[in-house]
Design a protein around this motif. Structure first.
Motif, short mmCIF file in Angstrom:
data_model
loop_
_atom_site.label_atom_id
_atom_site.label_comp_id
_atom_site.label_asym_id
_atom_site.label_seq_id
_atom_site.Cartn_x
_atom_site.Cartn_y
_atom_site.Cartn_z
N VAL A 350 0.87 -1.18 0.00
CA VAL A 350 0.00 0.00 0.00
C VAL A 350 0.90 1.23 0.00
N TRP A 351 0.56 2.23 -0.81
CA TRP A 351 1.28 3.49 -0.74
C TRP A 351 0.47 4.51 0.05
N ALA A 352 1.19 5.42 0.69
CA ALA A 352 0.57 6.57 1.35
C ALA A 352 1.37 7.80 0.96
N MET A 353 0.69 8.89 0.63
CA MET A 353 1.37 10.15 0.33
C MET A 353 1.38 11.01 1.58
N VAL A 354 2.58 11.41 2.01
CA VAL A 354 2.73 12.15 3.27
C VAL A 354 3.77 13.25 3.06
N PRO A 355 3.78 14.26 3.92
CA PRO A 355 4.82 15.27 3.83
C PRO A 355 6.21 14.63 3.97
N THR A 356 7.13 15.03 3.11
CA THR A 356 8.46 14.43 3.11
C THR A 356 9.13 14.57 4.47
N ALA A 357 8.94 15.69 5.12
CA ALA A 357 9.58 15.92 6.41
C ALA A 357 9.10 14.94 7.47
N ASP A 358 7.91 14.40 7.31
CA ASP A 358 7.35 13.48 8.30
C ASP A 358 7.43 12.02 7.86
N ALA A 359 8.01 11.75 6.67
CA ALA A 359 7.88 10.43 6.05
C ALA A 359 8.51 9.33 6.89
N ASP A 360 9.70 9.55 7.41
CA ASP A 360 10.37 8.48 8.16
C ASP A 360 9.60 8.13 9.44
N GLY A 361 9.16 9.16 10.16
CA GLY A 361 8.40 8.91 11.37
C GLY A 361 7.07 8.26 11.07
N PHE A 362 6.41 8.70 10.00
CA PHE A 362 5.14 8.09 9.60
C PHE A 362 5.36 6.61 9.28
N ALA A 363 6.43 6.31 8.55
CA ALA A 363 6.70 4.92 8.16
C ALA A 363 6.88 4.03 9.38
N ALA A 364 7.63 4.51 10.35
CA ALA A 364 7.87 3.71 11.55
C ALA A 364 6.58 3.48 12.33
N ASP A 365 5.77 4.52 12.47
CA ASP A 365 4.51 4.41 13.21
C ASP A 365 3.54 3.49 12.47
N TRP A 366 3.46 3.64 11.16
CA TRP A 366 2.56 2.83 10.34
C TRP A 366 2.91 1.34 10.47
N LEU A 367 4.19 1.04 10.35
CA LEU A 367 4.62 -0.35 10.44
C LEU A 367 4.37 -0.92 11.83
N ALA A 368 4.65 -0.13 12.86
CA ALA A 368 4.45 -0.62 14.23
C ALA A 368 2.98 -0.95 14.49
N ARG A 369 2.09 -0.08 14.04
CA ARG A 369 0.66 -0.32 14.27
C ARG A 369 0.17 -1.53 13.46
N TYR A 370 0.70 -1.67 12.25
CA TYR A 370 0.32 -2.83 11.44
C TYR A 370 0.78 -4.13 12.09
N LEU A 371 2.03 -4.18 12.56
CA LEU A 371 2.56 -5.40 13.16
C LEU A 371 1.87 -5.73 14.48
N ALA A 378 5.82 -10.04 10.98
CA ALA A 378 7.13 -9.57 11.46
C ALA A 378 8.24 -10.30 10.71
N GLY A 379 9.24 -9.52 10.30
CA GLY A 379 10.34 -10.10 9.55
C GLY A 379 10.13 -10.07 8.05
N ARG A 380 8.88 -9.90 7.62
CA ARG A 380 8.59 -9.82 6.19
C ARG A 380 8.04 -8.45 5.82
N ALA A 381 7.21 -7.88 6.67
CA ALA A 381 6.66 -6.54 6.40
C ALA A 381 7.76 -5.49 6.58
N THR A 382 7.71 -4.47 5.75
CA THR A 382 8.70 -3.41 5.83
C THR A 382 8.12 -2.15 5.20
N THR A 383 8.87 -1.06 5.30
CA THR A 383 8.45 0.19 4.67
C THR A 383 9.63 0.80 3.92
N LEU A 384 9.31 1.66 2.99
CA LEU A 384 10.33 2.44 2.30
C LEU A 384 9.72 3.78 1.90
N VAL A 385 10.58 4.78 1.76
CA VAL A 385 10.16 6.12 1.37
C VAL A 385 10.74 6.40 -0.02
#
Length: 395
Positions: A350-371, A378-385
């Motif tokens: 899934v892609w999400a469009m977010v402010p670049t300045a917040d992208a890394d923090g958003f990615a970490a929060d998104w992945l944590a809530r999903y897991l 876990a171990g297969r799901a990941t994120t990238l910007v």
């Protein structure tokens, strides 16, 4: 020589290309790299990520398990040899920083990268048969797509590809998209409809669900079923209307009452009706609304178009799964103004469009809530910007 071929982000355009519809696409800044050097005999291929060396020859079926990356290399060899004759020996080294089976088209990027390297290695662009069939990168994208679906391309005869009855969206994005822009293409034939800049200060965060969207086994069957339903509708349309249209898009373009006629033809079959609705919504509603929103700088309206696309993919196309549906909902709940599943579906990302300045923090929060909800990923799901990157190029 070394070729880099990017993965692609299907912003919108779920299962539209092989039906003649439109897609909104971007190349990404990650991809597959293939380095080629002279070989002794046949073609040998190695991967920097996996042990072992493959020894391949055109026309010789490799003894490899289904889904192995060597089948994609073999399909390229077979097709080039069929169309242009014996190929020079070569050694290939494959590297990739794309998540596998994530919906970012790592398999198509492999096909394109291997093909581009072997095309240059054998001087095929200077051949008369090449010039008779391939005039530009759009033609080349169409030709490389037939290496996977097995179709002929003009005078260049086809043969069985990798068993995927898909279109040319992936290959077009990899060869024809432009850095910093989202591009709209229609297909069958491929036509570039225009492009819009990626809004300044925004990036895409991609969440890989950890559920492999492999085009093998049950996932391949589900993908091909979506393609087959589109063809069945066109066949019925042609029988009823006495026409010979090739795609759903051709049928729709046949007259001002074509949409109503198609809806009448499909209304007796729930599968056909849903498949038509998915195509119409994506190509004629969601993508035009998204482009208008991007051109006017209306991020909220862009998000509404992405929501419509994702919802229709789930309800009518049926190619979403609980994991991708939840990722999309979580992204919106976390404040992303736009998010959608993408790729072949039945897994993936899934892609999400977010402010670049917040992208890394958003990615970490998104992945944590999903897991927290899907701990087995876990171990297969990941994120990238990422932002839209350049097309395929020699390194």
């Amino acid at each position: 020589m070394t070729w880099f071929v990017p993965g692609r982000l299907e912003v919108l355009g779920k299962h539209t290309d092989y039906a003649g519809g439109s897609s909104l696409l971007a190349a990404v800044d990650r991809g597959v790299t293939v380095s080629l050097s002279d070989g002794d005999s046949g073609v040998t291929a190695t991967s920097t990520a996996l042990p072992g060396e493959l020894r391949l020859a055109a026309g010789a079926s490799p003894a490899l398990p289904p889904g192995h990356w060597g089948h994609y290399v073999q399909s390229v060899l077979d097709r080039l040899a069929l169309n242009f004759g014996e190929l020079r020996p070569a050694r290939l080294v494959v590297d990739s920083d794309l998540p596998l089976a994530s919906g970012m088209s790592s398999s198509s990027a492999l096909v394109v990268a291997v093909a581009l390297a072997l095309i240059d290695h054998n001087g095929l662009r200077d051949r008369d048969e090449w010039r008779a069939a391939i005039a530009d990168d759009i033609d080349l994208a169409g030709y490389l797509a037939t290496m996977e679906n097995g179709l002929s391309f003009g005078p260049l005869e086809g043969r069985r590809g990798v068993g995927t009855f898909g279109g040319s969206e992936d290959h077009t994005a990899m060869l024809c998209c432009r850095e910093g822009r989202l591009s709209e293409f229609s297909f069958c034939p491929i036509v570039e409809r225009g492009s819009v800049p990626m809004p300044e200060g925004w990036s895409f965060v991609v969440a890989v669900s950890g559920v492999l969207a492999e085009k093998t086994g049950a996932a391949l069957e589900a993908y091909n079923e979506a393609s087959a339903l589109a063809r069945e509708i066109v066949d019925e349309w042609n029988d009823v209307m006495g026409r010979s249209d090739a795609t759903l898009a051709d049928a729709l373009a046949s007259g001002e009452d074509a949409m109503l006629a198609l809806e009448a033809i499909t209304e007796h079959d729930e599968w056909w009706s849903d498949r038509l609705r998915a195509f119409l919504t994506e190509s004629t509603v969601a993508i035009p609304r998204a482009l208008a929103a991007l051109r006017s700088g209306d991020v909220a309206a862009f998000g509404a178009a992405a929501d419509l696309s994702h919802r229709t993919a789930d309800e009518a196309l049926g190619n979403q799964i609980p994991e991708t549906n939840r990722l999309q909902a979580l992204a919106r709940a976390l404040g992303a103004p736009a998010a959608s599943g993408f790729g072949a579906g039945f897994g993936g990302s899934v892609w999400a469009m977010v402010p670049t300045a917040d992208a890394d923090g958003f990615a970490a929060d998104w992945l944590a809530r999903y897991l927290a909800e899907f701990p087995d990923a876990a171990g297969r799901a990941t994120t990238l910007v990422t932002r839209p990157g350049p097309p395929a190029h020699r390194v």
